[in-house]
Design an enzyme around this catalytic site. Structure first.
Site, mmCIF file in Angstrom:
data_model
loop_
_atom_site.group_PDB
_atom_site.id
_atom_site.type_symbol
_atom_site.label_atom_id
_atom_site.label_comp_id
_atom_site.label_asym_id
_atom_site.label_seq_id
_atom_site.Cartn_x
_atom_site.Cartn_y
_atom_site.Cartn_z
ATOM 1 N N ASP A 163 9.075 34.173 22.660
ATOM 2 C CA ASP A 163 8.426 33.078 21.950
ATOM 3 C C ASP A 163 7.522 33.575 20.826
ATOM 4 O O ASP A 163 6.355 33.222 20.749
ATOM 5 C CB ASP A 163 7.621 32.268 22.992
ATOM 6 C CG ASP A 163 7.027 31.001 22.422
ATOM 7 O OD1 ASP A 163 7.663 30.379 21.573
ATOM 8 O OD2 ASP A 163 5.907 30.636 22.851
ATOM 9 N N ASN A 421 7.015 41.810 30.102
ATOM 10 C CA ASN A 421 6.463 40.464 30.184
ATOM 11 C C ASN A 421 7.517 39.503 30.696
ATOM 12 O O ASN A 421 8.585 39.363 30.082
ATOM 13 C CB ASN A 421 5.989 39.977 28.817
ATOM 14 C CG ASN A 421 5.388 38.570 28.902
ATOM 15 O OD1 ASN A 421 4.318 38.380 29.476
ATOM 16 N ND2 ASN A 421 6.093 37.589 28.358
ATOM 17 N N GLU A 422 7.218 38.865 31.822
ATOM 18 C CA GLU A 422 8.044 37.799 32.388
ATOM 19 C C GLU A 422 9.517 38.152 32.530
ATOM 20 O O GLU A 422 10.388 37.356 32.160
ATOM 21 C CB GLU A 422 7.866 36.506 31.579
ATOM 22 C CG GLU A 422 6.442 35.998 31.592
ATOM 23 C CD GLU A 422 6.300 34.567 31.078
ATOM 24 O OE1 GLU A 422 7.231 34.086 30.408
ATOM 25 O OE2 GLU A 422 5.268 33.941 31.358
ATOM 26 N N ASN A 475 1.322 34.777 34.644
ATOM 27 C CA ASN A 475 1.268 33.775 33.577
ATOM 28 C C ASN A 475 1.554 32.416 34.210
ATOM 29 O O ASN A 475 2.629 32.228 34.787
ATOM 30 C CB ASN A 475 2.355 34.034 32.521
ATOM 31 C CG ASN A 475 2.119 35.327 31.752
ATOM 32 O OD1 ASN A 475 1.075 35.952 31.863
ATOM 33 N ND2 ASN A 475 3.113 35.714 30.964
ATOM 34 N N TYR A 477 1.283 27.990 33.945
ATOM 35 C CA TYR A 477 1.142 26.848 33.041
ATOM 36 C C TYR A 477 1.084 25.515 33.796
ATOM 37 O O TYR A 477 1.630 24.520 33.338
ATOM 38 C CB TYR A 477 2.275 26.876 32.003
ATOM 39 C CG TYR A 477 2.058 28.014 31.000
ATOM 40 C CD1 TYR A 477 1.240 27.826 29.891
ATOM 41 C CD2 TYR A 477 2.615 29.270 31.199
ATOM 42 C CE1 TYR A 477 0.992 28.856 28.993
ATOM 43 C CE2 TYR A 477 2.377 30.311 30.314
ATOM 44 C CZ TYR A 477 1.565 30.096 29.214
ATOM 45 O OH TYR A 477 1.312 31.117 28.331
ATOM 46 N N TYR A 481 3.434 23.040 31.285
ATOM 47 C CA TYR A 481 4.887 22.849 31.452
ATOM 48 C C TYR A 481 5.213 22.092 32.736
ATOM 49 O O TYR A 481 6.255 21.456 32.827
ATOM 50 C CB TYR A 481 5.616 24.205 31.437
ATOM 51 C CG TYR A 481 5.539 24.909 30.110
ATOM 52 C CD1 TYR A 481 6.069 24.316 28.967
ATOM 53 C CD2 TYR A 481 4.933 26.147 29.987
ATOM 54 C CE1 TYR A 481 6.002 24.948 27.736
ATOM 55 C CE2 TYR A 481 4.858 26.787 28.765
ATOM 56 C CZ TYR A 481 5.396 26.182 27.632
ATOM 57 O OH TYR A 481 5.313 26.811 26.421
ATOM 58 N N GLU A 513 -1.880 34.893 31.375
ATOM 59 C CA GLU A 513 -1.643 33.776 30.438
ATOM 60 C C GLU A 513 -1.952 32.479 31.149
ATOM 61 O O GLU A 513 -1.500 32.246 32.278
ATOM 62 C CB GLU A 513 -0.177 33.705 29.969
ATOM 63 C CG GLU A 513 0.207 34.766 28.954
ATOM 64 C CD GLU A 513 1.645 34.637 28.468
ATOM 65 O OE1 GLU A 513 2.213 33.519 28.510
ATOM 66 O OE2 GLU A 513 2.206 35.662 28.056
ATOM 67 N N TRP A 558 -3.986 32.284 27.006
ATOM 68 C CA TRP A 558 -2.889 32.307 26.050
ATOM 69 C C TRP A 558 -3.153 31.222 25.034
ATOM 70 O O TRP A 558 -3.208 30.080 25.423
ATOM 71 C CB TRP A 558 -1.537 32.082 26.731
ATOM 72 C CG TRP A 558 -0.395 32.344 25.796
ATOM 73 C CD1 TRP A 558 0.411 31.424 25.177
ATOM 74 C CD2 TRP A 558 0.063 33.633 25.374
ATOM 75 N NE1 TRP A 558 1.333 32.057 24.397
ATOM 76 C CE2 TRP A 558 1.143 33.412 24.495
ATOM 77 C CE3 TRP A 558 -0.352 34.952 25.630
ATOM 78 C CZ2 TRP A 558 1.817 34.468 23.872
ATOM 79 C CZ3 TRP A 558 0.333 35.988 25.027
ATOM 80 C CH2 TRP A 558 1.407 35.739 24.160
ATOM 81 N N LYS A 577 -1.109 27.373 21.116
ATOM 82 C CA LYS A 577 -2.012 27.554 22.261
ATOM 83 C C LYS A 577 -3.242 28.378 21.914
ATOM 84 O O LYS A 577 -4.009 28.771 22.790
ATOM 85 C CB LYS A 577 -1.256 28.171 23.440
ATOM 86 C CG LYS A 577 -0.151 27.259 23.992
ATOM 87 C CD LYS A 577 0.381 27.698 25.318
ATOM 88 C CE LYS A 577 1.550 26.837 25.768
ATOM 89 N NZ LYS A 577 2.761 26.995 24.952
HETATM 90 C C1 GCB Z 1 4.902 32.602 28.204
HETATM 91 C C2 GCB Z 1 5.200 33.775 27.355
HETATM 92 C C3 GCB Z 1 4.596 33.659 25.972
HETATM 93 C C4 GCB Z 1 4.767 32.242 25.441
HETATM 94 C C5 GCB Z 1 4.035 31.317 26.376
HETATM 95 C C6 GCB Z 1 4.150 29.849 25.953
HETATM 96 O O1 GCB Z 1 4.990 32.617 29.384
HETATM 97 O O2 GCB Z 1 4.835 34.979 27.958
HETATM 98 O O3 GCB Z 1 5.215 34.601 25.133
HETATM 99 O O4 GCB Z 1 4.331 32.117 24.138
HETATM 100 O O5 GCB Z 1 4.563 31.416 27.650
HETATM 101 O O6 GCB Z 1 3.314 29.384 25.191
HETATM 102 O O7 GCB Z 1 5.097 29.192 26.366
#
Ligand code: GCB
Length: 604
Positions: A163, A421-422, A475, A477, A481, A513, A558, A577
């Site tokens: 991303d 990462n992820e 990470n 959300y 999300y 994140e 993040w 973000k």
């Molecule tokens: C994540 C990623 C990061 C993205 C972020 C997002 O998990 O590691 O690169 O930018 O989410 O904002 O969706």
């Protein structure tokens, strides 16, 4: 891979500035030997900078494949008899460098340095034509991976599963430098201390020096340790050994005290042959139970996952932007950051060392996850499959780990290696893929904790690789999300998940994140995603939860600032973000963070 420097036995000139520039739209430059004569072009391009946003033409921004850079370079006349080197801090993602048409260097991987000795191709006091072809393609064999597709309209297009925008070109400095015939090739410094931090503590410095050159075997090595004022505090003879620093001043978060190790090669008569000055800090890093210790004291990370990302220059290094970003980190009370999702320029690492900013240093291994296929609109179904993460991917992954640690091993600011990462971490094959990589990082540097950053889909129950690592980096959300706009449910889900990780592993946990896209200037009294209030409330909710979980040792929001991404329905002019906008203006959340990080209870 020592960073080149000026010194008593070495000279350095920068090649930054304007280069002739040509886009190889038909992909014929290598076949037709464009390096053999001056580039046929009227375009000029600045180095360092990503080229994508510098030109008005869409075709340059969307180009997939090679671009060519060229300039004349004068070799200083005083360099006769010296060895002469060409050094690129990075070329994204692949490069071939030519001196008067002769290939002198090739490199794959967009975020680490490479160099070539060009002594036999150039003459002191004269000029040569430097041509650099740079390829921005990401494939199954590259890290990060990607896929070049042909669109319905018949155009080649780059796709990838990460991303951030695929900025490319020569985004960091290029140097020409001289060394003596016998030169200090590498320096490794590992530090410790005895006693309690403060006056009376004694520092230990294990060092190892490697020399290079035909007559290297005839040279001896001596080292001198200087304190920050330049006073000599210890000396030793021999290519490796341990020196003690009495009354050592430790490198600490917020106080980046640096010593210098001057590594000298001397000939049989004791004459100085080469000298290299390596800055270092004396500090220790340790994981003990669920604590993360720096100098034996618990450390709590506050800060961000960041990006090298600015208008016009893309991922280009800019001293002014760097100082500004660090100034904002200080203003907001951040003590640390993660180099998401690739190694940052060495100037940034040096700055962090000098100013006591703690760094989680990450490889460019991002997007190794087929579960994102829906999000990025690509077809992969399984991750550890010859069609996606293959043996070639693994070979490149090994290379990026090796190059990152070779470059950054002496930075006191670096306290964790993040090797990915992820990545998909629950599928069959994940363990076979990651066990050797974790081991590789440990073998290369037994002194720092190793980790990877875990993705939301692979929770404590599903993940099958976390036991291979020292720290848990998550990470999450919830509230973005999932549980979008419902912070009460998000709070429950987040707490339940963190407790599951804590009870399963008892290792230190860092939220690497958590964040919500936010349009600066959009306000709402309700829980409206994208509003400045929602971002601030979202962060407050996470912080309440963190403060209830003993194993939490850090929080990285993040993102530090809004940044450019590829096109898609999930992104409006990039990822929003950031606590700051892309031009570094604070959103409401920046004040929320500043308040928390200046008063964090029992946490530094
Ligand atoms: C994540 C990623 C990061 C993205 C972020 C997002 O998990 O590691 O690169 O930018 O989410 O904002 O969706």
């Amino acid at each position: 891979m020592l960073k080149p420097q000026n010194g008593p036995t070495r000279e350095l000139v920068t090649l930054d500035g304007l280069f002739a520039f040509r886009v190889d739209s038909e992909n014929v430059g290598l076949r037709d030997g464009w390096q053999s004569s001056p580039l046929d072009t009227a375009l000029e391009m600045a180095v360092p900078a990503s080229y994508n946003d510098v030109f008005a033409e869409k075709s340059v921004r969307n180009h997939v494949g090679w671009v060519w850079y060229e300039r004349e370079v004068r070799v200083p006349r005083g360099w006769a008899g010296e060895r002469i080197w060409l050094r690129f801090e990075s070329a994204t993602h692949g490069a071939k460098a030519f001196v008067d048409g002769t290939l002198v260097a090739e490199h794959q991987g967009g975020y680490t340095p490479f160099e070539a000795e060009i002594t036999e191709h150039v003459t002191a006091g004269t000029t040569f034509r430097l041509t650099v072809a740079v390829d921005n393609e990401l494939t199954q064999a590259t890290i990060p991976p990607g896929k070049v597709v042909v669109t319905e309209a018949g155009q080649r297009a780059q796709t990838y599963m990460h991303d951030f925008y695929n900025y490319a070109g020569l985004a960091r400095s290029i140097h020409l430098y001289s060394t003596p015939q016998v030169r200090v090739e590498d320096v490794t410094v590992v530090t410790g201390f005895e006693g309690t931090p403060g006056p009376g503590a004694s520092g230990t410095v294990d060092y190892r020096i490697e020399l290079d050159g035909a007559a290297a075997a005839d040279s001896a090595v001596r080292v001198r340790v200087l304190d920050a004022s330049g006073a000599e505090v210890a000396t030793a003879d021999g290519a490796s050994g341990t020196v003690a620093i009495p009354d050592v001043v430790l490198w600490q978060p917020g106080r980046g005290y640096l010593y210098s190790l001057v590594a000298e090669a001397v000939d049989a008569s004791g004459e100085l042959v080469d000298s290299y000055t390596q800055p270092f800090g004396v500090r220790t890093v340790e994981v003990r139970g669920s604590e993360f210790l720096i100098n034996g004291e618990p450390f709590y990370f506050t800060g961000f996952g960041m990006h090298e990302d600015h208008a016009v220059i893309g991922k280009g290094y800019s001293a002014a932007h760097m100082v500004n970003d660090f100034s904002l980190l200080e203003w907001i009370g951040a003590n640390s950051f993660r180099t998401s999702h690739y190694p940052y320029s060495e100037e940034i690492m040096d700055f962090a060392d000098r100013h006591g900013i703690v760094v989680i240093d990450e490889t460019p291994a991002v997007g190794l996850n087929a579960d994102f296929a829906g999000f990025f609109g690509t077809g992969a179904k399984k991750t550890y499959d010859p069609d996606f993460v293959s043996d070639e991917t693994a070979a490149s992954h090994r290379q990026v780990i090796e190059e990152l640690i070779a470059r950054d091993k002496n930075h006191p600011s670096v306290v964790i290696w993040s090797i990915a990462n992820e990545p998909q971490s629950s599928e069959e094959g994940a363990r076979e893929y990651f066990a050797p990589l974790a081991q590789l990082a440990r073998n290369l540097d037994p002194t720092r904790p190793v980790g990877f950053v875990n993705v939301m889909f692979d929770n404590a129950e599903k993940d099958i690789i976390t036991d291979l690592f020292d720290v848990i980096m998550l990470n999450r959300y919830y509230g973005w999300y999932v549980n979008t706009g419902d912070l009460a449910s998000a709070e429950k889900a987040l707490e339940a998940e963190l407790r599951a990780w804590e009870s399963k592993y008892g290792k230190p946990m860092i939220m690497t994140e958590y964040g919500a896209d936010t349009l600066a200037g959009f306000h709402s009294l309700y829980d409206a995603p994208w509003s400045e209030e929602y971002q601030a409330d979202f962060l407050d909710m996470y912080h309440r939860v963190f403060d209830r979980i003993g194993a939490m040792v850090g929080e990285h929001v993040w993102n530090f600032a809004d940044f450019a991404t590829s096109n898609g329905t999930m992104r409006v002019d990039g990822n929003k973000k950031g606590a700051f906008t892309r031009d570094r203006r604070p959103k409401t959340a920046a004040f929320t963070l500043r308040k928390r990080w200046s008063e964090i209870p029992n946490r530094k």
